[in-house]
Motif scaffolding. Structure first.
Motif, PDB file in Angstrom:
ATOM      1  N   ASP A 258     -31.882  12.260  20.787  1.00  0.00           N
ATOM      2  CA  ASP A 258     -32.587  10.790  19.868  1.00  0.00           C
ATOM      3  C   ASP A 258     -31.389   9.969  19.728  1.00  0.00           C
ATOM      4  O   ASP A 258     -31.534   8.958  19.601  1.00  0.00           O
ATOM      5  N   GLY A 260     -28.710   9.288  21.418  1.00  0.00           N
ATOM      6  CA  GLY A 260     -27.840   9.295  22.889  1.00  0.00           C
ATOM      7  C   GLY A 260     -26.454   9.804  23.390  1.00  0.00           C
ATOM      8  O   GLY A 260     -25.942   8.886  23.835  1.00  0.00           O
ATOM      9  N   TRP A 289     -39.991  14.474  24.910  1.00  0.00           N
ATOM     10  CA  TRP A 289     -39.578  13.587  24.757  1.00  0.00           C
ATOM     11  C   TRP A 289     -38.522  13.438  24.973  1.00  0.00           C
ATOM     12  O   TRP A 289     -38.429  11.915  24.957  1.00  0.00           O
ATOM     13  N   TYR A 292     -38.639  11.709  28.183  1.00  0.00           N
ATOM     14  CA  TYR A 292     -38.713   9.988  28.070  1.00  0.00           C
ATOM     15  C   TYR A 292     -37.493   8.857  27.358  1.00  0.00           C
ATOM     16  O   TYR A 292     -37.731   8.020  27.369  1.00  0.00           O
ATOM     17  N   ARG A 293     -36.649   9.773  26.586  1.00  0.00           N
ATOM     18  CA  ARG A 293     -36.334   8.761  25.534  1.00  0.00           C
ATOM     19  C   ARG A 293     -34.726   8.568  27.185  1.00  0.00           C
ATOM     20  O   ARG A 293     -34.119   7.834  26.830  1.00  0.00           O
ATOM     21  N   HIS A 320     -47.119  10.963  21.816  1.00  0.00           N
ATOM     22  CA  HIS A 320     -45.718  10.706  22.707  1.00  0.00           C
ATOM     23  C   HIS A 320     -46.387  11.456  24.134  1.00  0.00           C
ATOM     24  O   HIS A 320     -46.140  10.489  24.938  1.00  0.00           O
ATOM     25  N   ASP A 367     -41.980   0.560  21.237  1.00  0.00           N
ATOM     26  CA  ASP A 367     -41.513   1.608  21.478  1.00  0.00           C
ATOM     27  C   ASP A 367     -40.029   1.434  21.419  1.00  0.00           C
ATOM     28  O   ASP A 367     -39.387   0.704  20.944  1.00  0.00           O
ATOM     29  N   GLN A 368     -39.698   2.879  21.895  1.00  0.00           N
ATOM     30  CA  GLN A 368     -37.782   3.273  21.549  1.00  0.00           C
ATOM     31  C   GLN A 368     -37.858   3.763  23.279  1.00  0.00           C
ATOM     32  O   GLN A 368     -37.565   3.877  23.871  1.00  0.00           O
ATOM     33  N   PRO A 370     -34.634   3.931  26.537  1.00  0.00           N
ATOM     34  CA  PRO A 370     -34.714   4.281  26.977  1.00  0.00           C
ATOM     35  C   PRO A 370     -32.763   4.784  26.327  1.00  0.00           C
ATOM     36  O   PRO A 370     -32.349   3.766  26.040  1.00  0.00           O
ATOM     37  N   VAL A 371     -32.158   6.184  25.839  1.00  0.00           N
ATOM     38  CA  VAL A 371     -30.424   6.436  25.325  1.00  0.00           C
ATOM     39  C   VAL A 371     -29.388   5.523  26.571  1.00  0.00           C
ATOM     40  O   VAL A 371     -28.681   5.817  26.334  1.00  0.00           O
TER      41      VAL A 371
END
Length: 385
Positions: A258, A260, A289, A292-293, A320, A367-368, A370-371
């Protein structure tokens, strides 16, 4: 070694003129189990003065039968994880018979209390905890459990007060103050919890593997008050003590993703956590998740669909999955999952965000991202950690 055979042996020694040897045995046991029992030196005199009668021995047998029924029927350590219908009531019947024959059989008293709690009869559980004899090695543990049970019947402040009293009464012990810290954390009073868990950590004479939950719990409290450096240090300490503990692997790995950072290490941790707990929906959700990230939405859908099969009533997992569906073009299914998440009463701050998803879709500001960088390698395939 369980307490009961030790006490039985000490009683046998005391009644045969070996009171010093009995006292040494109990003292040594008390020292090695200092975080679970508190042995009153006067116990040796009690054991010598009252040899067990045939009635006492029948009570012991009844206790063993009831404990076996509870354990093999899906209670603590249930065989194969299979539940037997009304196993608590059946086991409780044997505890009552045992206590009728021998009211001072404190092992039966504690198990009866546990059974009452399992049945939702917390007040009766407290009565049993409080009825444990004062000189019993189990009395200290019973007092802590009684204090914790008060919180279950909405007497949280009384529970906190009782645990503070116990903590002050025995400043050399960590169990009461540790329990207090966990209780405050469960009440979302994280700053107060940290104070108590710090105290518990200071009381440890020698840190051992069994102390990993203390550092894990304190790490969660630090993370909730947004003190990530201290949280990370506690999670790493917990892993140092128990390297393959799946819940620590899950929490630390998920948080690293989360943030990164340390992506390779984090994903490896999450894979190990899932391997250790393949039937845990929350852990499976974490790795889904994480993908997802990382922008790997197909992989995220695979794990999140599995997570929802394991824990279908968790609104966070459902939300999610809806987000992941949106990214792979399954937008009608995404909407269905968000509607489902709303019906499952998520946290108030998530309600607003889910309602916006249903009105606007998964917009960039909802949205979050991507890291990982958006750049792709020469073959055009998304970069993977």
């Amino acid at each position: 070694t369980p307490l009961r055979p030790v006490v039985l042996l000490a009683g046998l020694l005391a009644r045969h003129g070996k009171a010093d040897e009995a006292a040494t045995l109990l003292k040594r046991y008390g020292e090695t189990q200092a975080e679970s029992v508190l042995i009153d030196p006067a116990l040796v005199k009690d054991l010598a003065a009252r040899p067990p009668s045939p009635t006492d021995m029948v009570a012991e047998v009844l206790f063993d039968v009831g404990a076996f029924i509870y354990g093999s029927g899906g209670g603590v350590g249930g065989a194969g994880g299979m539940r037997v219908e009304r196993v608590e009531e059946r086991a409780l019947m044997f505890m009552r018979l045992a206590l009728e024959l021998r009211p001072g059989l404190d092992s039966a008293r504690l198990l009866a209390a546990e059974l009452h709690e399992a049945l939702g009869q917390t007040s009766k559980a407290i009565e049993n905890y409080d009825a444990v004899e004062s000189r019993s090695p189990m009395k200290w543990r019973a007092r802590i459990l009684s204090a914790l049970a008060l919180a279950e019947i909405d007497r949280v402040e009384d529970s906190i007060k009782a645990l503070r009293t116990l903590s002050a009464e025995r400043p050399e012990r960590i169990d009461a103050v540790w329990s207090l810290g966990d209780l405050l954390s469960n009440q979302k009073r994280y700053a107060d919890a940290i104070v108590q868990l710090d105290d518990a950590a200071r009381r440890i004479k020698q840190v051992e593997k069994r102390h990993w939950p203390l550092f894990y719990g304190r790490g969660i409290a630090h993370e909730r008050v947004k003190d990530w450096p201290k949280a990370e240090a506690d999670f790493l300490k917990a892993l140092e003590l128990s390297p393959e503990q799946p819940y620590v692997l899950n929490y630390l790995g998920y948080t690293w993703v989360d943030h990164g950072v340390k992506l390779d290490q984090a994903l490896d941790m999450l894979r190990r956590a899932v391997e250790a707990r393949p039937d845990d929906g929350a852990i499976t959700d974490s790795i889904g998740w994480a993908y997802y990230r990382l922008g790997q939405y197909d992989k995220a859908v695979e794990y999140l669909e599995r997570a929802i099969q394991l824990k279908a009533d968790d609104p966070t997992i459902v939300e999610h999955l809806g987000d992941a569906y949106w990214h792979v073009g399954r937008k009608r299914e995404a909407t269905f999952q968000w509607e489902r998440a709303l019906r499952q009463k998520p946290e108030p701050d998530r309600v607003i965000m889910i309602e916006r998803r249903l009105k606007e879709g998964l917009t960039a500001d909802l949205d979050q991202p991507p890291v990982l960088p958006a750049a792709t390698p020469a073959d055009g395939k998304p970069a993977k950690p």
